[in-house]
Design an enzyme around this catalytic site. Structure first.
Site, PDB file in Angstrom:
ATOM      1  N   HIS A  82     -35.933  53.194  19.450  1.00 55.13           N
ATOM      2  CA  HIS A  82     -35.954  51.963  18.350  1.00 55.13           C
ATOM      3  C   HIS A  82     -36.712  50.767  19.163  1.00 55.13           C
ATOM      4  O   HIS A  82     -36.420  50.569  20.207  1.00 55.13           O
ATOM      5  CB  HIS A  82     -34.824  51.744  17.849  1.00 55.13           C
ATOM      6  CG  HIS A  82     -34.280  52.750  16.768  1.00 55.13           C
ATOM      7  ND1 HIS A  82     -33.002  52.843  16.828  1.00 55.13           N
ATOM      8  CD2 HIS A  82     -34.851  53.281  15.808  1.00 55.13           C
ATOM      9  CE1 HIS A  82     -32.877  53.764  15.617  1.00 55.13           C
ATOM     10  NE2 HIS A  82     -34.036  53.784  15.150  1.00 55.13           N
ATOM     11  N   CYS A 115     -26.849  48.168  17.028  1.00 57.44           N
ATOM     12  CA  CYS A 115     -26.685  49.020  16.012  1.00 57.44           C
ATOM     13  C   CYS A 115     -25.500  48.904  15.133  1.00 57.44           C
ATOM     14  O   CYS A 115     -25.644  49.528  14.083  1.00 57.44           O
ATOM     15  CB  CYS A 115     -26.698  50.597  16.649  1.00 57.44           C
ATOM     16  SG  CYS A 115     -27.994  51.090  18.037  1.00 57.44           S
TER      17      CYS A 115
END
Length: 256
Positions: free
Chosen positions: A164, A251
Protein backbone atom coordinates in the site's frame (compact mmCIF):
# COMPACT_ATOMS: atom_id res chain seq x y z
CA UNK A 1 -4.12 22.26 10.45
CA UNK A 2 -6.64 19.47 10.90
CA UNK A 3 -7.65 18.18 14.29
CA UNK A 4 -9.12 14.73 14.67
CA UNK A 5 -12.19 14.30 16.88
CA UNK A 6 -13.10 10.70 16.21
CA UNK A 7 -11.36 7.36 15.77
CA UNK A 8 -12.96 4.07 14.72
CA UNK A 9 -11.26 0.75 15.45
CA UNK A 10 -12.34 -2.90 15.41
CA UNK A 11 -11.40 -5.61 17.88
CA UNK A 12 -9.37 -8.31 16.12
CA UNK A 13 -11.19 -11.56 15.46
CA UNK A 14 -9.92 -15.01 16.38
CA UNK A 15 -9.61 -15.72 12.65
CA UNK A 16 -6.91 -13.02 12.48
CA UNK A 17 -4.36 -15.81 12.41
CA UNK A 18 -5.55 -16.61 8.88
CA UNK A 19 -5.25 -13.05 7.58
CA UNK A 20 -3.74 -12.27 4.18
CA UNK A 21 0.03 -11.98 4.21
CA UNK A 22 3.17 -11.91 2.14
CA UNK A 23 5.44 -11.36 5.14
CA UNK A 24 6.66 -14.92 5.77
CA UNK A 25 6.92 -14.18 9.48
CA UNK A 26 4.65 -16.96 10.72
CA UNK A 27 1.10 -16.83 12.04
CA UNK A 28 0.13 -14.22 14.61
CA UNK A 29 -0.45 -15.17 18.22
CA UNK A 30 -4.09 -14.17 18.77
CA UNK A 31 -3.87 -13.35 22.48
CA UNK A 32 -0.77 -11.28 21.89
CA UNK A 33 -2.49 -9.51 18.98
CA UNK A 34 -5.44 -8.73 21.24
CA UNK A 35 -3.11 -7.34 23.92
CA UNK A 36 -1.35 -5.22 21.30
CA UNK A 37 -4.66 -3.88 20.04
CA UNK A 38 -5.56 -2.85 23.59
CA UNK A 39 -2.20 -1.09 23.81
CA UNK A 40 -3.03 0.69 20.55
CA UNK A 41 -6.35 1.86 22.03
CA UNK A 42 -4.55 3.16 25.11
CA UNK A 43 -2.18 5.12 22.87
CA UNK A 44 -5.12 6.71 21.06
CA UNK A 45 -6.69 7.60 24.40
CA UNK A 46 -3.74 9.93 24.99
CA UNK A 47 -4.60 11.91 21.84
CA UNK A 48 -7.84 13.68 22.83
CA UNK A 49 -10.18 11.76 20.52
CA UNK A 50 -13.44 9.88 20.99
CA UNK A 51 -12.90 6.22 20.15
CA UNK A 52 -15.51 3.88 18.72
CA UNK A 53 -14.54 0.21 19.10
CA UNK A 54 -16.46 -2.10 16.78
CA UNK A 55 -16.91 -5.78 17.71
CA UNK A 56 -14.77 -8.55 16.29
CA UNK A 57 -16.12 -10.30 13.21
CA UNK A 58 -14.82 -13.82 12.67
CA UNK A 59 -16.12 -13.88 9.10
CA UNK A 60 -13.36 -11.48 8.06
CA UNK A 61 -9.83 -12.28 9.29
CA UNK A 62 -8.46 -8.90 8.15
CA UNK A 63 -11.34 -6.78 9.46
CA UNK A 64 -9.20 -5.30 12.25
CA UNK A 65 -7.66 -3.20 9.45
CA UNK A 66 -10.59 -0.79 9.25
CA UNK A 67 -8.58 1.89 7.43
CA UNK A 68 -8.92 0.09 4.11
CA UNK A 69 -12.72 0.12 4.09
CA UNK A 70 -13.41 3.87 4.08
CA UNK A 71 -11.80 7.23 3.45
CA UNK A 72 -12.96 9.74 6.05
CA UNK A 73 -12.49 13.36 4.98
CA UNK A 74 -13.64 16.54 6.76
CA UNK A 75 -16.62 16.79 4.40
CA UNK A 76 -17.59 13.27 3.37
CA UNK A 77 -16.84 9.59 3.85
CA UNK A 78 -16.16 7.35 0.88
CA UNK A 79 -16.86 3.65 1.32
CA UNK A 80 -14.18 1.84 -0.65
CA UNK A 81 -14.24 -1.42 -2.59
CA UNK A 82 -11.32 -3.56 -1.36
CA UNK A 83 -9.19 -5.21 -4.02
CA UNK A 84 -8.67 -8.43 -2.06
CA UNK A 85 -11.67 -10.70 -2.71
CA UNK A 86 -11.73 -12.00 0.85
CA UNK A 87 -12.11 -8.42 2.08
CA UNK A 88 -14.68 -7.17 -0.41
CA UNK A 89 -17.68 -7.56 1.90
CA UNK A 90 -15.98 -5.86 4.84
CA UNK A 91 -17.61 -2.63 3.67
CA UNK A 92 -20.97 -4.06 4.74
CA UNK A 93 -19.90 -4.25 8.38
CA UNK A 94 -18.45 -0.71 8.52
CA UNK A 95 -21.09 1.22 6.58
CA UNK A 96 -23.65 1.69 9.39
CA UNK A 97 -20.98 3.09 11.69
CA UNK A 98 -19.69 5.48 9.02
CA UNK A 99 -23.23 6.65 8.24
CA UNK A 100 -23.81 7.53 11.91
CA UNK A 101 -21.02 10.08 11.67
CA UNK A 102 -21.51 11.37 8.11
CA UNK A 103 -25.31 11.00 7.59
CA UNK A 104 -26.06 12.03 3.98
CA UNK A 105 -22.45 12.63 3.03
CA UNK A 106 -21.46 9.02 2.37
CA UNK A 107 -20.19 8.13 -1.11
CA UNK A 108 -19.20 4.75 -2.55
CA UNK A 109 -16.72 3.27 -5.00
CA UNK A 110 -18.41 0.99 -7.53
CA UNK A 111 -17.28 -1.91 -9.74
CA UNK A 112 -15.03 -2.34 -11.60
CA UNK A 113 -13.15 0.11 -9.40
CA UNK A 114 -11.20 -1.16 -6.41
CA UNK A 115 -9.71 0.98 -3.68
CA UNK A 116 -8.21 0.24 -0.29
CA UNK A 117 -7.69 3.41 1.72
CA UNK A 118 -4.30 2.22 2.89
CA UNK A 119 -3.35 3.47 -0.58
CA UNK A 120 -4.56 7.00 0.17
CA UNK A 121 -2.58 9.68 2.02
CA UNK A 122 -4.09 13.02 2.96
CA UNK A 123 -1.91 16.13 2.76
CA UNK A 124 -4.09 19.10 3.59
CA UNK A 125 -6.97 19.09 1.11
CA UNK A 126 -5.08 16.91 -1.38
CA UNK A 127 -5.20 13.11 -1.48
CA UNK A 128 -2.45 10.99 -3.00
CA UNK A 129 -3.79 7.68 -4.30
CA UNK A 130 -1.43 4.80 -4.94
CA UNK A 131 -2.05 2.31 -7.72
CA UNK A 132 -1.39 -1.13 -6.28
CA UNK A 133 -2.53 -4.73 -6.39
CA UNK A 134 -5.51 -3.57 -4.29
CA UNK A 135 -6.31 -0.17 -5.85
CA UNK A 136 -6.84 0.07 -9.60
CA UNK A 137 -7.03 2.94 -12.08
CA UNK A 138 -10.84 2.95 -12.19
CA UNK A 139 -11.06 3.08 -8.42
CA UNK A 140 -8.54 5.89 -8.16
CA UNK A 141 -10.34 7.92 -10.82
CA UNK A 142 -13.68 7.43 -9.06
CA UNK A 143 -12.09 8.55 -5.80
CA UNK A 144 -10.71 11.73 -7.37
CA UNK A 145 -14.09 12.52 -8.95
CA UNK A 146 -15.86 12.13 -5.60
CA UNK A 147 -13.28 14.25 -3.79
CA UNK A 148 -13.72 17.03 -6.35
CA UNK A 149 -17.45 17.23 -5.51
CA UNK A 150 -16.44 18.39 -2.05
CA UNK A 151 -13.75 20.85 -3.13
CA UNK A 152 -10.91 18.40 -2.50
CA UNK A 153 -8.24 17.24 -4.94
CA UNK A 154 -6.49 13.98 -5.68
CA UNK A 155 -3.64 12.61 -7.77
CA UNK A 156 -2.37 9.17 -8.68
CA UNK A 157 0.99 7.74 -7.58
CA UNK A 158 2.47 4.54 -8.98
CA UNK A 159 3.91 1.93 -6.63
CA UNK A 160 6.76 -0.38 -7.51
CA UNK A 161 7.30 -2.65 -4.52
CA UNK A 162 5.10 -2.01 -1.50
CA UNK A 163 1.62 -3.36 -0.73
CA UNK A 164 0.00 0.00 0.00
CA UNK A 165 1.05 3.62 -0.47
CA UNK A 166 1.18 4.18 3.28
CA UNK A 167 3.36 1.12 3.75
CA UNK A 168 6.24 3.44 2.87
CA UNK A 169 4.88 6.90 3.70
CA UNK A 170 3.39 8.85 6.60
CA UNK A 171 2.40 12.50 6.52
CA UNK A 172 2.95 14.05 9.95
CA UNK A 173 1.42 17.47 9.16
CA UNK A 174 3.59 20.64 9.22
CA UNK A 175 4.94 19.67 5.76
CA UNK A 176 6.80 16.67 7.23
CA UNK A 177 6.74 13.36 5.38
CA UNK A 178 8.30 10.11 6.56
CA UNK A 179 9.43 8.15 3.50
CA UNK A 180 11.37 5.01 2.78
CA UNK A 181 12.53 3.08 -0.28
CA UNK A 182 10.99 4.08 -3.59
CA UNK A 183 9.24 7.12 -2.12
CA UNK A 184 12.32 9.05 -1.04
CA UNK A 185 12.97 10.29 -4.56
CA UNK A 186 9.42 10.39 -6.01
CA UNK A 187 8.84 13.72 -7.71
CA UNK A 188 5.27 13.91 -6.40
CA UNK A 189 6.57 14.47 -2.87
CA UNK A 190 9.62 16.63 -3.59
CA UNK A 191 7.91 19.79 -2.24
CA UNK A 192 7.60 18.24 1.21
CA UNK A 193 10.21 17.97 3.95
CA UNK A 194 11.17 14.33 3.45
CA UNK A 195 12.49 12.49 6.49
CA UNK A 196 14.32 9.45 5.17
CA UNK A 197 13.70 6.19 6.99
CA UNK A 198 16.53 3.70 6.44
CA UNK A 199 15.79 0.35 4.84
CA UNK A 200 16.45 -1.60 8.04
CA UNK A 201 13.64 0.37 9.74
CA UNK A 202 11.32 0.61 6.73
CA UNK A 203 8.40 -0.88 8.67
CA UNK A 204 8.44 2.22 10.88
CA UNK A 205 7.66 4.48 7.94
CA UNK A 206 4.02 3.66 8.67
CA UNK A 207 3.02 5.89 11.58
CA UNK A 208 0.03 8.08 12.39
CA UNK A 209 -0.18 11.71 13.45
CA UNK A 210 -3.03 12.29 15.89
CA UNK A 211 -3.40 15.81 17.25
CA UNK A 212 0.29 16.55 17.69
CA UNK A 213 1.23 13.03 18.73
CA UNK A 214 2.86 10.43 16.51
CA UNK A 215 1.99 6.80 17.21
CA UNK A 216 4.66 4.49 15.79
CA UNK A 217 5.68 0.84 16.01
CA UNK A 218 8.02 0.05 18.88
CA UNK A 219 11.61 -0.96 18.33
CA UNK A 220 12.85 1.48 15.69
CA UNK A 221 15.21 3.92 17.45
CA UNK A 222 16.50 5.75 14.37
CA UNK A 223 13.00 6.59 13.21
CA UNK A 224 11.89 7.52 16.72
CA UNK A 225 14.80 9.95 17.11
CA UNK A 226 14.05 11.59 13.76
CA UNK A 227 10.38 12.09 14.66
CA UNK A 228 11.22 13.44 18.12
CA UNK A 229 13.70 15.88 16.55
CA UNK A 230 10.76 17.41 14.67
CA UNK A 231 9.08 18.22 18.00
CA UNK A 232 6.35 15.59 18.10
CA UNK A 233 5.34 13.60 21.14
CA UNK A 234 6.08 9.98 20.21
CA UNK A 235 4.00 7.07 21.49
CA UNK A 236 5.36 3.61 20.70
CA UNK A 237 3.13 0.53 20.37
CA UNK A 238 4.11 -3.07 19.72
CA UNK A 239 2.57 -4.26 16.44
CA UNK A 240 4.66 -7.38 15.90
CA UNK A 241 1.64 -9.66 15.42
CA UNK A 242 0.07 -7.33 12.86
CA UNK A 243 3.28 -7.11 10.88
CA UNK A 244 2.94 -10.87 10.32
CA UNK A 245 -0.22 -10.17 8.28
CA UNK A 246 1.07 -7.10 6.44
CA UNK A 247 -0.48 -4.66 8.93
CA UNK A 248 0.89 -1.46 10.40
CA UNK A 249 -0.06 1.34 12.76
CA UNK A 250 -2.25 3.26 10.31
CA UNK A 251 -4.22 0.19 9.21
CA UNK A 252 -5.99 -0.30 12.52
CA UNK A 253 -7.99 2.91 12.71
CA UNK A 254 -10.04 5.48 10.86
CA UNK A 255 -9.25 9.00 12.06
CA UNK A 256 -11.37 12.04 11.32
Amino acid sequence: MIRFKHVITRTPSKTLIDGLTSANLGKPDYQKALDQHNEYIRALQQCDVEITILPANDQFPDSVFVEDTALCTPYCAIITRPGAKSRLNEIEIIEDCITQFYCNHVERISAPGTVEAGDIMMVGSHYYIGLSARTNQQGAEQMIAILSKYGLTGSIVTLDKVLHLKTGLSYLENNNLLATGEFITKEAFSHLNIIEIPEQESYAANCIWVNGNVIMPAGYPITKAKIQALGYNVIEVDTSEYRKIDGGVSCMSLRF
